[in-house]
Design a protein around this motif. Sequence first.
Motif, PDB file in Angstrom:
ATOM      1  N   ALA A  47       0.875  -1.168   0.042  1.00 36.84           N
ATOM      2  CA  ALA A  47      -0.234  -0.176  -0.029  1.00 36.84           C
ATOM      3  C   ALA A  47       0.805   1.038   0.253  1.00 36.84           C
ATOM      4  CB  ALA A  47      -1.101   0.047   1.184  1.00 36.84           C
ATOM      5  N   TYR A  48       0.340   2.193  -0.690  1.00 37.50           N
ATOM      6  CA  TYR A  48       1.088   3.569  -0.755  1.00 37.50           C
ATOM      7  C   TYR A  48      -0.108   4.553  -0.573  1.00 37.50           C
ATOM      8  CZ  TYR A  48       4.063   7.223  -2.194  1.00 37.50           C
ATOM      9  OH  TYR A  48       5.048   8.363  -2.113  1.00 37.50           O
ATOM     10  N   VAL A  49       0.184   5.893   0.036  1.00 39.50           N
ATOM     11  CA  VAL A  49      -0.700   7.083   0.171  1.00 39.50           C
ATOM     12  C   VAL A  49       0.236   8.140  -0.540  1.00 39.50           C
ATOM     13  CG1 VAL A  49      -2.129   8.296   1.905  1.00 39.50           C
ATOM     14  CG2 VAL A  49      -1.339   6.088   2.410  1.00 39.50           C
ATOM     15  N   PRO A  50      -0.198   8.567  -1.591  1.00 40.43           N
ATOM     16  CA  PRO A  50       0.215   9.408  -2.520  1.00 40.43           C
ATOM     17  C   PRO A  50       0.268  10.735  -1.735  1.00 40.43           C
ATOM     18  CG  PRO A  50      -1.052   8.336  -3.687  1.00 40.43           C
ATOM     19  CD  PRO A  50      -1.319   7.632  -2.372  1.00 40.43           C
ATOM     20  N   GLY A  51       1.292  11.537  -1.476  1.00 41.97           N
ATOM     21  CA  GLY A  51       1.187  13.011  -0.768  1.00 41.97           C
ATOM     22  C   GLY A  51       1.406  12.915   0.530  1.00 41.97           C
ATOM     23  N   SER A  52       1.361  11.584   1.212  1.00 37.41           N
ATOM     24  CA  SER A  52       1.566  11.696   2.674  1.00 37.41           C
ATOM     25  C   SER A  52       2.911  11.364   3.025  1.00 37.41           C
ATOM     26  CB  SER A  52       0.640  10.513   3.159  1.00 37.41           C
ATOM     27  OG  SER A  52       0.992  10.404   4.506  1.00 37.41           O
ATOM     28  N   ALA A  53       3.471  12.005   4.081  1.00 36.20           N
ATOM     29  CA  ALA A  53       4.973  11.902   4.779  1.00 36.20           C
ATOM     30  C   ALA A  53       4.823  10.585   5.395  1.00 36.20           C
ATOM     31  CB  ALA A  53       5.124  12.908   5.441  1.00 36.20           C
ATOM     32  N   LYS A  54       3.824   9.870   6.046  1.00 39.33           N
ATOM     33  CA  LYS A  54       3.841   8.762   6.717  1.00 39.33           C
ATOM     34  C   LYS A  54       3.428   7.583   5.840  1.00 39.33           C
ATOM     35  CE  LYS A  54       1.444   6.639  10.789  1.00 39.33           C
ATOM     36  NZ  LYS A  54       0.684   6.933  12.102  1.00 39.33           N
ATOM     37  N   GLN A  55       4.397   6.634   5.763  1.00 36.94           N
ATOM     38  CA  GLN A  55       4.115   5.799   4.760  1.00 36.94           C
ATOM     39  C   GLN A  55       4.721   4.179   5.767  1.00 36.94           C
ATOM     40  OE1 GLN A  55       3.028   5.653   1.934  1.00 36.94           O
ATOM     41  NE2 GLN A  55       2.860   7.772   1.556  1.00 36.94           N
ATOM     42  N   ALA A  56       3.886   3.081   5.390  1.00 38.43           N
ATOM     43  CA  ALA A  56       4.246   2.108   6.341  1.00 38.43           C
ATOM     44  C   ALA A  56       3.548   0.961   5.555  1.00 38.43           C
ATOM     45  CB  ALA A  56       3.834   2.213   7.596  1.00 38.43           C
ATOM     46  N   ALA A  57       4.264  -0.269   5.935  1.00 38.59           N
ATOM     47  CA  ALA A  57       3.339  -1.664   5.448  1.00 38.59           C
ATOM     48  C   ALA A  57       1.955  -1.695   6.183  1.00 38.59           C
ATOM     49  CB  ALA A  57       4.458  -2.588   5.574  1.00 38.59           C
ATOM     50  N   PRO A  58       1.132  -2.503   5.427  1.00 39.60           N
ATOM     51  CA  PRO A  58      -0.175  -2.614   6.142  1.00 39.60           C
ATOM     52  C   PRO A  58       0.200  -3.637   7.551  1.00 39.60           C
ATOM     53  CG  PRO A  58      -0.312  -3.236   4.001  1.00 39.60           C
ATOM     54  CD  PRO A  58       0.999  -3.014   4.142  1.00 39.60           C
ATOM     55  N   VAL A  59      -0.684  -2.787   8.550  1.00 42.56           N
ATOM     56  CA  VAL A  59      -0.362  -3.575   9.938  1.00 42.56           C
ATOM     57  C   VAL A  59      -1.636  -4.373  10.291  1.00 42.56           C
ATOM     58  CG1 VAL A  59      -0.212  -3.028  12.580  1.00 42.56           C
ATOM     59  CG2 VAL A  59       0.637  -1.484  10.761  1.00 42.56           C
ATOM     60  N   TYR A  60      -1.190  -5.595  10.611  1.00 42.25           N
ATOM     61  CA  TYR A  60      -2.136  -6.912  10.675  1.00 42.25           C
ATOM     62  C   TYR A  60      -2.847  -6.313  12.164  1.00 42.25           C
ATOM     63  CZ  TYR A  60      -4.408 -11.337  11.376  1.00 42.25           C
ATOM     64  OH  TYR A  60      -5.310 -12.439  11.347  1.00 42.25           O
ATOM     65  N   LEU A  61      -4.158  -6.436  12.369  1.00 49.03           N
ATOM     66  CA  LEU A  61      -4.964  -6.072  13.390  1.00 49.03           C
ATOM     67  C   LEU A  61      -5.636  -7.437  14.336  1.00 49.03           C
ATOM     68  CD1 LEU A  61      -6.785  -2.836  12.320  1.00 49.03           C
ATOM     69  CD2 LEU A  61      -4.652  -3.078  13.491  1.00 49.03           C
ATOM     70  N   GLY A  62      -5.713  -8.429  13.376  1.00 52.30           N
ATOM     71  CA  GLY A  62      -6.655  -9.463  13.997  1.00 52.30           C
ATOM     72  C   GLY A  62      -7.893  -9.941  12.930  1.00 52.30           C
ATOM     73  N   THR A  63      -8.550 -10.853  13.340  1.00 50.74           N
ATOM     74  CA  THR A  63      -9.643 -11.170  12.541  1.00 50.74           C
ATOM     75  C   THR A  63     -10.973 -10.729  12.956  1.00 50.74           C
ATOM     76  OG1 THR A  63     -10.050 -13.007  14.156  1.00 50.74           O
ATOM     77  CG2 THR A  63      -8.608 -13.469  12.373  1.00 50.74           C
ATOM     78  N   LYS A  64     -11.082 -10.059  14.147  1.00 52.98           N
ATOM     79  CA  LYS A  64     -12.466  -9.231  14.478  1.00 52.98           C
ATOM     80  C   LYS A  64     -12.171  -7.672  13.991  1.00 52.98           C
ATOM     81  CE  LYS A  64     -13.504 -12.620  18.154  1.00 52.98           C
ATOM     82  NZ  LYS A  64     -13.812 -12.728  19.536  1.00 52.98           N
ATOM     83  N   PRO A  65     -13.658  -7.295  13.459  1.00 53.36           N
ATOM     84  CA  PRO A  65     -13.753  -5.799  13.272  1.00 53.36           C
ATOM     85  C   PRO A  65     -13.529  -5.001  14.751  1.00 53.36           C
ATOM     86  CG  PRO A  65     -15.254  -6.924  12.347  1.00 53.36           C
ATOM     87  CD  PRO A  65     -14.902  -8.067  13.226  1.00 53.36           C
ATOM     88  N   GLU A  66     -12.720  -3.821  14.506  1.00 51.74           N
ATOM     89  CA  GLU A  66     -12.706  -2.735  15.682  1.00 51.74           C
ATOM     90  C   GLU A  66     -14.130  -2.268  16.017  1.00 51.74           C
ATOM     91  OE1 GLU A  66      -9.867  -0.168  13.520  1.00 51.74           O
ATOM     92  OE2 GLU A  66      -8.434  -0.847  15.055  1.00 51.74           O
ATOM     93  N   PRO A  67     -14.111  -2.357  17.310  1.00 53.24           N
ATOM     94  CA  PRO A  67     -15.609  -2.099  17.807  1.00 53.24           C
ATOM     95  C   PRO A  67     -15.745  -0.511  17.520  1.00 53.24           C
ATOM     96  CG  PRO A  67     -14.006  -2.163  19.570  1.00 53.24           C
ATOM     97  CD  PRO A  67     -13.254  -2.761  18.419  1.00 53.24           C
ATOM     98  N   LYS A  68     -17.051  -0.233  17.127  1.00 57.33           N
ATOM     99  CA  LYS A  68     -17.330   1.108  17.097  1.00 57.33           C
ATOM    100  C   LYS A  68     -17.321   1.962  18.096  1.00 57.33           C
ATOM    101  CE  LYS A  68     -21.056   4.254  15.279  1.00 57.33           C
ATOM    102  NZ  LYS A  68     -22.688   4.071  14.781  1.00 57.33           N
ATOM    103  N   PRO A  69     -16.828   3.248  18.410  1.00 59.49           N
ATOM    104  CA  PRO A  69     -16.793   4.007  19.729  1.00 59.49           C
ATOM    105  C   PRO A  69     -18.004   4.141  20.439  1.00 59.49           C
ATOM    106  CG  PRO A  69     -15.553   4.849  17.829  1.00 59.49           C
ATOM    107  CD  PRO A  69     -16.458   4.100  17.372  1.00 59.49           C
TER     108      PRO A  69
END
Length: 393
Positions: A183-205
């Motif tokens: 993945a790449y975000v054009p124009g962004s100074a912050k770049q990184a490889a996709p970070v694995y979060l697990g298998t369950k969706p993040e809960p809605k606040p």
Amino acid sequence: MRTALRTAVATALLAGLAITPVAATGSAFAADGPAAGAENPTAGTLVRTETLSDGTVVKIYQLGPTWYRADAFANGAPIGSVEANGRPRAANNNGMFLVLFEDGRTLSWAGNVVYETKLGLYRLADGTVLELGKNPKDGRVGLQLIENGKGRGFTYTNDPVRTVWTFGKAVVTLATGGGEFAAYVPGSAKQAAPVYLGTKPEPKPQDQPPAEILSGPTVTSICTVKEEVRSSFGEGWVVTLTNDSTKGPEAVLRNRGTVVATADRAHPLDSVHGLKIERADTLTPRFGQRTQGGDTPYRWNDFPKLPKGCLQPTPAKPTTPATTAPATTAPQTGTQGGQTSVVPKGGVAAGAEFGTVEQGNDAALLASSAGAVAVVAAGLGFTALRRRAAGRG
């Protein structure tokens, strides 16, 4: 390893996506490519030459209205080609990615890739959350956007080697077998490889608990009742909630007695100051407040209940249509029915929203002057409050 890949033998690695091996120098690659004006599916028209960050030289040719080819060279030797015919295609040369779009644009970056992928959720550098999944019918892998804990639908790989998608600003590539995810975000100074979060969706606040009631409820007239609750902005800030059977609900934000903003039935949303009224046209309105925009949850309080006998106001009956207009329970348009907002020096901010539509751009607003100084002096740390694009519905 880089040297080895930059040989004719390593042609297939650059291609990545149905890459076409390039013949070892021939008339098609002589000098700067075909003569100006030449255009055919074999040679195409050279539109420009680019040099990637690793020194790879790429020549882009147009073969048709939405058909382009990129030929890559290392140390003058051809190492492969990639074609975008009606949709973007991507290539990977030892971690140097090249995306060629169907309009001739290119995008390249080094790294930002996961080679040993797992099914589940990934967060990109810009905060976008994607889910990597597998089609139960044919086994193809794909991605879907996750928003507020819910998936927006999978799109599966459709090319022999890797598929290109765009989610928001992020451009992502996924190998057909799922073993390469970049993945790449054009124009962004912050770049990184996709970070694995697990298998369950993040809960809605979740919503925050109700604000503390400071005083009331107090009946101020036959069918008007008020109460005062603590503001989320800290010491010295309060919100007065008024429920009137005719005018409807009203929320007034004050800083040490000075009116800063108002939300009412006619204008139920003031996102600059984080004020929101829901169910404004019902007998059970509620008030929400917050100090930041985005997905920050609101803190909700019910408006005080109206006294008995005031639930259904009775309109006055006109004597004659020409002289007396019927009473109405519609929102008033005078000074009591409109929304007022006074933003002091050092005004607070909760993220801009307009009308009842919440906007998506957040920006920092530093609190200053008298109001904010009082907050800082109270030691509550409300030194910076974000707001979203300024405006009012």
